[in-house]
Design a protein around this motif. Sequence first.
Motif, PDB file in Angstrom:
ATOM      1  N   TYR A  28       0.835  -1.203   0.000  1.00 40.38           N
ATOM      2  CA  TYR A  28       0.000   0.000   0.000  1.00 40.38           C
ATOM      3  C   TYR A  28       0.873   1.257   0.000  1.00 40.38           C
ATOM      4  O   TYR A  28       0.665   2.172  -0.799  1.00 40.38           O
ATOM      5  CB  TYR A  28      -0.934  -0.002   1.217  1.00 40.38           C
ATOM      6  N   HIS A  29       1.835   1.286   0.889  1.00 37.61           N
ATOM      7  CA  HIS A  29       2.678   2.481   0.985  1.00 37.61           C
ATOM      8  C   HIS A  29       3.555   2.671  -0.260  1.00 37.61           C
ATOM      9  O   HIS A  29       3.792   3.808  -0.672  1.00 37.61           O
ATOM     10  CB  HIS A  29       3.501   2.453   2.276  1.00 37.61           C
ATOM     11  N   LEU A  30       4.003   1.586  -0.876  1.00 39.55           N
ATOM     12  CA  LEU A  30       4.751   1.712  -2.128  1.00 39.55           C
ATOM     13  C   LEU A  30       3.928   2.444  -3.186  1.00 39.55           C
ATOM     14  O   LEU A  30       4.458   3.235  -3.957  1.00 39.55           O
ATOM     15  CB  LEU A  30       5.123   0.339  -2.683  1.00 39.55           C
ATOM     16  N   ARG A  31       2.632   2.172  -3.210  1.00 35.99           N
ATOM     17  CA  ARG A  31       1.761   2.743  -4.239  1.00 35.99           C
ATOM     18  C   ARG A  31       1.281   4.143  -3.926  1.00 35.99           C
ATOM     19  O   ARG A  31       0.826   4.845  -4.828  1.00 35.99           O
ATOM     20  CB  ARG A  31       0.524   1.863  -4.402  1.00 35.99           C
ATOM     21  N   THR A  32       1.305   4.569  -2.688  1.00 38.04           N
ATOM     22  CA  THR A  32       0.589   5.794  -2.329  1.00 38.04           C
ATOM     23  C   THR A  32       1.487   6.952  -1.922  1.00 38.04           C
ATOM     24  O   THR A  32       0.990   7.978  -1.469  1.00 38.04           O
ATOM     25  CB  THR A  32      -0.416   5.512  -1.202  1.00 38.04           C
ATOM     26  N   PHE A 162       5.862  -5.928  -8.513  1.00 37.14           N
ATOM     27  CA  PHE A 162       4.500  -6.463  -8.497  1.00 37.14           C
ATOM     28  C   PHE A 162       3.462  -5.351  -8.381  1.00 37.14           C
ATOM     29  O   PHE A 162       2.491  -5.315  -9.125  1.00 37.14           O
ATOM     30  CB  PHE A 162       4.358  -7.447  -7.337  1.00 37.14           C
ATOM     31  N   VAL A 163       3.664  -4.411  -7.444  1.00 34.94           N
ATOM     32  CA  VAL A 163       2.648  -3.382  -7.230  1.00 34.94           C
ATOM     33  C   VAL A 163       2.607  -2.365  -8.352  1.00 34.94           C
ATOM     34  O   VAL A 163       1.620  -1.665  -8.517  1.00 34.94           O
ATOM     35  CB  VAL A 163       2.786  -2.674  -5.861  1.00 34.94           C
ATOM     36  N   LYS A 164       3.669  -2.291  -9.150  1.00 31.99           N
ATOM     37  CA  LYS A 164       3.680  -1.359 -10.282  1.00 31.99           C
ATOM     38  C   LYS A 164       3.134  -1.987 -11.560  1.00 31.99           C
ATOM     39  O   LYS A 164       2.970  -1.314 -12.559  1.00 31.99           O
ATOM     40  CB  LYS A 164       5.105  -0.850 -10.517  1.00 31.99           C
ATOM     41  N   THR A 165       2.825  -3.294 -11.518  1.00 31.58           N
ATOM     42  CA  THR A 165       2.288  -3.988 -12.684  1.00 31.58           C
ATOM     43  C   THR A 165       0.820  -3.610 -12.844  1.00 31.58           C
ATOM     44  O   THR A 165       0.024  -3.795 -11.934  1.00 31.58           O
ATOM     45  CB  THR A 165       2.391  -5.520 -12.496  1.00 31.58           C
ATOM     46  N   PRO A 166       0.444  -3.093 -14.018  1.00 33.92           N
ATOM     47  CA  PRO A 166      -0.967  -2.747 -14.244  1.00 33.92           C
ATOM     48  C   PRO A 166      -1.862  -3.982 -14.120  1.00 33.92           C
ATOM     49  O   PRO A 166      -1.455  -5.091 -14.464  1.00 33.92           O
ATOM     50  CB  PRO A 166      -0.988  -2.219 -15.674  1.00 33.92           C
ATOM     51  N   ASP A 167      -3.083  -3.768 -13.636  1.00 32.76           N
ATOM     52  CA  ASP A 167      -4.037  -4.852 -13.436  1.00 32.76           C
ATOM     53  C   ASP A 167      -4.263  -5.669 -14.718  1.00 32.76           C
ATOM     54  O   ASP A 167      -4.426  -6.873 -14.656  1.00 32.76           O
ATOM     55  CB  ASP A 167      -5.388  -4.324 -12.980  1.00 32.76           C
ATOM     56  N   ALA A 168      -4.254  -5.021 -15.867  1.00 33.21           N
ATOM     57  CA  ALA A 168      -4.525  -5.729 -17.121  1.00 33.21           C
ATOM     58  C   ALA A 168      -3.510  -6.839 -17.379  1.00 33.21           C
ATOM     59  O   ALA A 168      -3.839  -7.853 -17.980  1.00 33.21           O
ATOM     60  CB  ALA A 168      -4.523  -4.743 -18.289  1.00 33.21           C
ATOM     61  N   ARG A 169      -2.267  -6.666 -16.891  1.00 30.33           N
ATOM     62  CA  ARG A 169      -1.234  -7.659 -17.162  1.00 30.33           C
ATOM     63  C   ARG A 169      -1.335  -8.874 -16.244  1.00 30.33           C
ATOM     64  O   ARG A 169      -0.737  -9.883 -16.489  1.00 30.33           O
ATOM     65  CB  ARG A 169       0.145  -7.036 -16.991  1.00 30.33           C
ATOM     66  N   VAL A 170      -2.081  -8.759 -15.160  1.00 37.41           N
ATOM     67  CA  VAL A 170      -2.209  -9.883 -14.248  1.00 37.41           C
ATOM     68  C   VAL A 170      -3.592 -10.515 -14.308  1.00 37.41           C
ATOM     69  O   VAL A 170      -3.950 -11.304 -13.478  1.00 37.41           O
ATOM     70  CB  VAL A 170      -1.853  -9.494 -12.788  1.00 37.41           C
ATOM     71  N   GLY A 171      -4.380 -10.128 -15.284  1.00 39.06           N
ATOM     72  CA  GLY A 171      -5.667 -10.776 -15.506  1.00 39.06           C
ATOM     73  C   GLY A 171      -6.773 -10.373 -14.575  1.00 39.06           C
ATOM     74  O   GLY A 171      -7.741 -11.082 -14.421  1.00 39.06           O
ATOM     75  N   LEU A 172      -6.686  -9.204 -13.948  1.00 34.81           N
ATOM     76  CA  LEU A 172      -7.767  -8.750 -13.074  1.00 34.81           C
ATOM     77  C   LEU A 172      -8.685  -7.794 -13.795  1.00 34.81           C
ATOM     78  O   LEU A 172      -8.341  -7.098 -14.660  1.00 34.81           O
ATOM     79  CB  LEU A 172      -7.201  -8.063 -11.824  1.00 34.81           C
TER      80      LEU A 172
END
Length: 172
Positions: A28-32, A162-172
């Motif tokens: 969470y903190h990595l992203r925010t 991992f947290v910088k990977t866009p959702d589209a690339r992980v199938g979500l």
Amino acid sequence: MHLPTKHVSCIHFEDYDGKQVERLVFAYHLRTDQWRSLEWYGQVGSDLGRDIWGIRQDGSTVCIQCVNRRRLAYSKATQTIDRVLTGREGKPDVLRFVSGCNISARLRDKVKAYANGNGICACDVWSGAEFEERIRARCESLLKRFVSGVEFPDSPDELETFVKTPDARVGL
């Protein structure tokens, strides 16, 4: 016509072990925020009072303590603050407790007062519900990954990727 009410289930932090909660808090903190460095000391134990330690781009320091217990005890919080103050990095600009449980106003005020009385100007105390709402507001994809069971990498470097990977690339 009224649509039926839908309820969003809350995260049951008590179902997760301490390492899993620390991993979520770290991600969470990595992203925010913008960091020069963010280190997850708690992942291997013996964190010397620092589950997560970060230096923001502006140079301010942040120490994050993860509390995944049924309750945050005042004595545990003060012991943690004392350990942080005597740690190698010294006094952080911000000390943050992120808990999976509810936290009373009285306890929150006491912890903040103890931190302030020991020279820590900014002390945040987040309950599990507050942390969950912050996740929903700022990086819901992380909540989906965590609750849906997608495994998080173990190393800080892999987790940052991992947290910088866009959702589209992980199938979500």
